[in-house]
Structures are given as structure tokens and as C-alpha cells.
Motif scaffolding. Structure first.
Motif, PDB file in Angstrom:
ATOM      1  N   LEU A 180       0.623  -1.397  -0.063  1.00 43.71           N
ATOM      2  CA  LEU A 180      -0.109  -0.735   0.192  1.00 43.71           C
ATOM      3  C   LEU A 180       0.945   1.199   0.007  1.00 43.71           C
ATOM      4  O   LEU A 180       1.363   1.362   1.128  1.00 43.71           O
ATOM      5  N   THR A 181       0.135   2.224  -1.220  1.00 44.19           N
ATOM      6  CA  THR A 181       1.528   3.506  -0.795  1.00 44.19           C
ATOM      7  C   THR A 181       1.136   4.592  -1.210  1.00 44.19           C
ATOM      8  O   THR A 181      -0.895   4.930  -1.136  1.00 44.19           O
ATOM      9  N   ARG A 190       6.012  17.185   1.141  1.00 40.59           N
ATOM     10  CA  ARG A 190       5.688  16.086   0.455  1.00 40.59           C
ATOM     11  C   ARG A 190       6.158  15.375   0.873  1.00 40.59           C
ATOM     12  O   ARG A 190       7.269  14.980   0.686  1.00 40.59           O
ATOM     13  N   ALA A 191       5.871  13.771   1.031  1.00 37.69           N
ATOM     14  CA  ALA A 191       6.379  12.146   2.150  1.00 37.69           C
ATOM     15  C   ALA A 191       4.934  11.277   0.209  1.00 37.69           C
ATOM     16  O   ALA A 191       3.920  11.478   0.673  1.00 37.69           O
ATOM     17  N   VAL A 192       5.904  10.708   0.067  1.00 37.06           N
ATOM     18  CA  VAL A 192       5.610   9.416  -0.223  1.00 37.06           C
ATOM     19  C   VAL A 192       6.205   8.031   0.465  1.00 37.06           C
ATOM     20  O   VAL A 192       7.353   8.028   1.068  1.00 37.06           O
ATOM     21  N   PHE A 193       4.993   7.244   1.339  1.00 38.92           N
ATOM     22  CA  PHE A 193       5.728   6.751   2.057  1.00 38.92           C
ATOM     23  C   PHE A 193       5.005   4.673   1.260  1.00 38.92           C
ATOM     24  O   PHE A 193       3.699   4.677   1.056  1.00 38.92           O
ATOM     25  N   ASN A 194       5.412   3.780   1.432  1.00 44.72           N
ATOM     26  CA  ASN A 194       4.744   2.628   0.898  1.00 44.72           C
ATOM     27  C   ASN A 194       5.150   1.176   2.708  1.00 44.72           C
ATOM     28  O   ASN A 194       6.246   1.293   2.909  1.00 44.72           O
ATOM     29  N   ILE A 195       3.630   0.787   2.220  1.00 42.82           N
ATOM     30  CA  ILE A 195       4.010  -0.287   3.716  1.00 42.82           C
ATOM     31  C   ILE A 195       3.616  -1.714   2.525  1.00 42.82           C
ATOM     32  O   ILE A 195       3.169  -2.058   1.987  1.00 42.82           O
ATOM     33  N   ARG A 196       4.779  -2.509   3.304  1.00 44.06           N
ATOM     34  CA  ARG A 196       4.383  -3.935   2.832  1.00 44.06           C
ATOM     35  C   ARG A 196       4.103  -4.447   4.455  1.00 44.06           C
ATOM     36  O   ARG A 196       4.411  -4.731   5.475  1.00 44.06           O
ATOM     37  N   PHE A 197       2.482  -4.884   4.332  1.00 43.93           N
ATOM     38  CA  PHE A 197       1.637  -5.547   5.432  1.00 43.93           C
ATOM     39  C   PHE A 197       1.237  -7.657   5.316  1.00 43.93           C
ATOM     40  O   PHE A 197       1.509  -7.616   3.906  1.00 43.93           O
ATOM     41  N   ASN A 198       1.139  -7.973   6.338  1.00 45.60           N
ATOM     42  CA  ASN A 198       0.582  -9.248   6.397  1.00 45.60           C
ATOM     43  C   ASN A 198      -0.920  -9.455   6.645  1.00 45.60           C
ATOM     44  O   ASN A 198      -1.178  -8.077   6.657  1.00 45.60           O
ATOM     45  N   PHE A 236      -3.948   7.373  -0.838  1.00 46.39           N
ATOM     46  CA  PHE A 236      -4.013   6.334  -1.540  1.00 46.39           C
ATOM     47  C   PHE A 236      -3.730   6.161  -2.618  1.00 46.39           C
ATOM     48  O   PHE A 236      -5.011   5.758  -3.359  1.00 46.39           O
ATOM     49  N   GLU A 237      -2.716   5.529  -3.289  1.00 43.10           N
ATOM     50  CA  GLU A 237      -2.579   4.895  -4.381  1.00 43.10           C
ATOM     51  C   GLU A 237      -3.648   3.557  -4.150  1.00 43.10           C
ATOM     52  O   GLU A 237      -3.295   2.531  -3.725  1.00 43.10           O
ATOM     53  N   PRO A 238      -4.128   3.052  -5.424  1.00 38.04           N
ATOM     54  CA  PRO A 238      -5.076   2.129  -6.065  1.00 38.04           C
ATOM     55  C   PRO A 238      -4.207   0.591  -6.215  1.00 38.04           C
ATOM     56  O   PRO A 238      -2.955   0.946  -6.485  1.00 38.04           O
ATOM     57  N   VAL A 283      -2.612  -7.685  -2.146  1.00 40.47           N
ATOM     58  CA  VAL A 283      -3.291  -7.293  -1.187  1.00 40.47           C
ATOM     59  C   VAL A 283      -2.251  -8.680  -0.399  1.00 40.47           C
ATOM     60  O   VAL A 283      -1.689  -9.656  -1.487  1.00 40.47           O
ATOM     61  N   ALA A 284      -2.603  -9.197   0.881  1.00 33.90           N
ATOM     62  CA  ALA A 284      -1.635 -10.207   1.863  1.00 33.90           C
ATOM     63  C   ALA A 284      -2.685 -11.532   1.105  1.00 33.90           C
ATOM     64  O   ALA A 284      -3.662 -11.359   1.658  1.00 33.90           O
TER      65      ALA A 284
END
Length: 400
Positions: A198-199, A268-276, A306-308, A312-313
Motif C-alpha cells: 500500500l502506497t 510532500r512525502a511518499v511512503f510504502n507499507i508491505r503488510f501481512n 492512497f494509491e489504488p 493484497v496479503a
């Protein structure tokens, strides 16, 4: 010295090395088909598979050719999935071998896609063809789901190929996806799940002004630091039995301000989450929004978008099929592989909605790199593992 590829007009389709060379020589950089799907279609049709090559389209994305093939009409249906598209070669002059040459040197087969994932796909095709020749009356069916859109937008590839097949009445029991899962040796790792992705794009609003008159300006950087600190202050979760904890990484931080005496108007900031699998994209976005609201209070003006995502985990629970794959790896390598959910996303995230899926392939140390390559020995090992797996799978089907 380099060994030039053999005569690719007359190679043995049961030879995974020769087939890998042939596929590497097809310049199938996303979204170009490059001849790779055509080659596979010809090989499978010659062995009795019914082959179809649907093309899918969507506004704003390139048309993509895909391949579906099947032999047998009864269940169970064992699916082998993969992709023939590759990433660009980058600086071709930096390669020590021709990027699409498929040359062999010192036991390594070189070329773009050699390990990601034409080598894995070639080994599995060769194994399936050998199994069918040896067992023409085996119960059940073998199917191939192959896309040309895994390295690209992933819009007109596997996700639509699965929908297309399902609409035609195709049903699948288990799937092996040939991504390069092994870190160092062929006995290292099977992927039984993948994290989601999720970005988020965060903008903090301020008021531009002179640094010498701070009371007339509003510095958004202070607010950005506050919000980002709140996002990372507490772990998103503690992980699960099969997943590491979810991980948030800030990937971009920018104010677009070349001057040293001007307070910027925005940060401005961009973050990415790799989620379980604790989270869905929706529940995770809601948690991020909650943290931002609490941190912002009434003093930080911000927007979050949030970007589409279709990443999904998911988890294929360890059971008979996972054990069967691990048994085949152990029988051919002498060591039982770990069950992992690490790494990035893959097309398994689409396949999991239709049948249980696990990933196993060659060593992926050079994927997407200059001088991408795969060990010839690993191709032979993967072919043997896949053949053993098919033998065990359909023997079990015949015993039921």
C-alpha cells in the motif's frame, strides 16, 4: 569461453537448458510478446495441449498477449503459472554477454529473464512435457497460465486471464508459480504467501514566507516531521506465525525549495507499507488515517491519498499440497526448504482467489540486474523437482 546457443530450430523441448536459451533469445520486454509466447504455444500444441492466446486491453495501458493451455479434461487440474515478459536491459553496453543471447559460460546461462523467470518457466514446461509423454493416461489435467504483463502494469495479464478462463468454465485445484524464490541454493525456500503493498502520498500545507519573519509564515516541514513520526512511533503489528511484522518505509520527502531564506508552502512525502495478513488495504488505510488525525490535531493541515492497489496479503496454509512440494524439493536436493512469505508481490496474489498456490523457482540473485544469469545445474534440478511433483500429485489423484 562462451558457448553459443545450440540450433534453436531443432532443440529438444524436454531439455530445459535449450528451452531457456530459446526463450531468452526472444526480446519480450513488457509489453512486447517478442516471440516467447509463440514459441511456447508451438511446443505445447505439438504435444497435444489445446492452446489459446487471448489479448486483453484497458484504457491507458498497452494491449497484452497471454497464453492459456490445457491437456486433459478431468480433474484435478494442476496449473503451472508464469510470465515471459522481462524488464528492460538498461545499459546494454554494461553487459558482458549479449542481453538476449542466451550464451552459456562457466556453467551459467546468461540473458535478460534467465532467472526471472524464463528459466523457471522453461524447466517446468520441460518437466510437464516429459511427464505427459511418460504418462499419457494419467488422471487429471495440466494447464498453463502464462502472461506477458507481470513486469508491467499487471492490468491486462494474469488477473484478466484468470477471469477469462473462469468465465469459460475452467476450474483449478492447485497451482505452482515458477518465480525465482531461492536466495542462494535450490533447497532454500518455497513461498507460501506474499505481503500486500500500500502506497500513501502525504501532503502538509503551510504558508510561504521569509525565514526572517517566521510569524508571517507557517513551516509545513514541522508538521510533516510530526506526522511521519506518528506513523512510525508504534509498530503496525507484531507479525504472525508465517509473516514478519508489517513494515512502513518513507520513500520520498520533498519540499521543492531551492532557496535557503524561504519557508516553503508545502511538504510532500511518499511512503510504502508491505503488510501481512493482519490487514487488508482498507483496514490499513483506516489505521494510517487514524494516526494522522491524532497527530495533526488542529494544528497541522494535511492531505493523504492512497494509491489504488491490487496487492493484497495472502497465505496458502501449510497442508498436503505444500508438503508435497517440499517433499519433491527435499528428494532432489537433500534438504527441506523453508516456507516463506518474504519478498515483493507476484501474480500469486491473483491466483490465490481461484486455487491454492505456492511459488518455487530458481535462485534469484541476479534478477533485474545487468548480466542476469541462471545456473545450468539449477535448471536441471528444477525440471527434476517439477517432474517429481507432478508424478506424486497425479499418483495421489489416481489413488483417490
Amino acid at each position: 569461453m562462451d558457448t553459443q546457443p545450440r540450433d534453436l530450430l531443432a532443440f529438444d523441448p524436454l531439455d530445459p537448458v535449450a528451452l531457456t536459451q530459446a526463450l531468452v533469445r526472444c526480446p519480450s520486454v513488457t509489453p512486447a510478446e517478442g516471440g516467447a509466447l509463440g514459441l511456447i504455444a508451438e511446443l505445447l500444441a505439438a504435444e497435444g495441449f489445446t492452446v489459446e492466446r487471448p489479448v486483453f486491453s484497458a484504457a491507458g495501458t498497452p494491449d497484452v498477449e497471454n497464453l492459456y493451455a490445457r491437456i486433459g479434461r478431468e480433474g484435478p487440474v494442476f496449473v503451472i503459472a508464469g510470465h515471459t515478459d522481462v524488464v528492460p536491459v538498461g545499459d546494454a553496453g554494461a553487459w558482458t554477454r549479449a542481453p538476449f543471447g542466451g550464451t552459456i559460460s562457466d556453467g551459467m546461462l546468461h540473458g535478460r529473464g534467465a532467472c526471472d523467470m524464463k528459466g523457471g518457466l522453461a524447466a517446468m514446461i520441460a518437466a510437464a512435457l516429459r511427464f505427459r509423454r511418460e504418462n499419457p493416461d494419467a488422471p487429471g489435467s495440466i494447464a498453463f497460465l502464462i502472461t506477458g504483463d507481470e513486469e508491467g502494469p499487471a492490468v491486462n495479464g494474469t488477473v484478466k486471464l484468470l477471469e477469462w478462463a473462469h468465465a469459460r468454465g475452467e476450474r483449478f485445484d492447485h497451482c505452482l508459480l515458477g518465480e525465482p524464490t531461492n536466495p542462494a541454493t535450490m533447497s532454500d525456500m518455497i513461498k507460501i504467501g506474499r505481503r500486500g503493498s500500500l502506497t500513501g502520498r502525504l501532503t502538509v500545507h503551510g504558508k510561504q514566507g521569509h525565514v526572517g519573519y517566521p510569524h508571517l509564515a507557517e513551516n509545513p516541514i514541522r508538521g510533516m516531521v510530526r506526522l511521519l513520526a506518528a506513523l512510525e512511533a508504534t509498530a503496525l503489528d507484531k507479525g504472525t506465525a508465517h509473516f514478519d511484522p508489517s513494515n512502513l518505509e518513507v520513500t520520498t520527502l520533498d519540499v521543492g525549495n531551492p532557496a535557503t531564506n524561504v519557508v516553503p508552502a508545502q511538504a510532500r512525502a511518499v511512503f510504502n507499507i508491505r503488510f501481512n495478513d493482519v490487514w487488508t488495504p482498507e483496514t490499513l488505510a483506516a489505521e494510517i488515517e487514524r494516526r494522522l488525525r491524532e497527530a495533526a490535531g488542529n494544528s497541522v493541515r494535511y492531505e493523504i491519498v492512497f494509491e489504488p492497489t491490487n496487492a493484497v496479503a495472502f497465505l496458502t496454509e501449510p497442508g498436503p499440497f505444500v508438503a508435497m512440494v517440499a517433499d519433491a524439493v527435499e528428494a532432489e536436493t537433500g534438504r527441506r526448504p523453508a516456507l516463506s512469505t518474504t519478498g515483493g508481490t507476484s501474480d500469486a496474489r491473483f491466483i490465490k482467489s481461484y486455487c491454492p498456490v505456492v511459488e518455487y523457482g530458481v535462485v534469484g540473485q541476479t534478477m533485474h540486474q545487468v548480466d542476469e544469469r541462471v545456473a545450468v545445474a539449477d535448471l536441471l534440478t528444477l525440471e527434476a523437482i517439477t517432474h517429481r511433483l507432478l508424478t506424486s500429485y497425479f499418483a495421489a489423484a489416481g489413488a483417490d
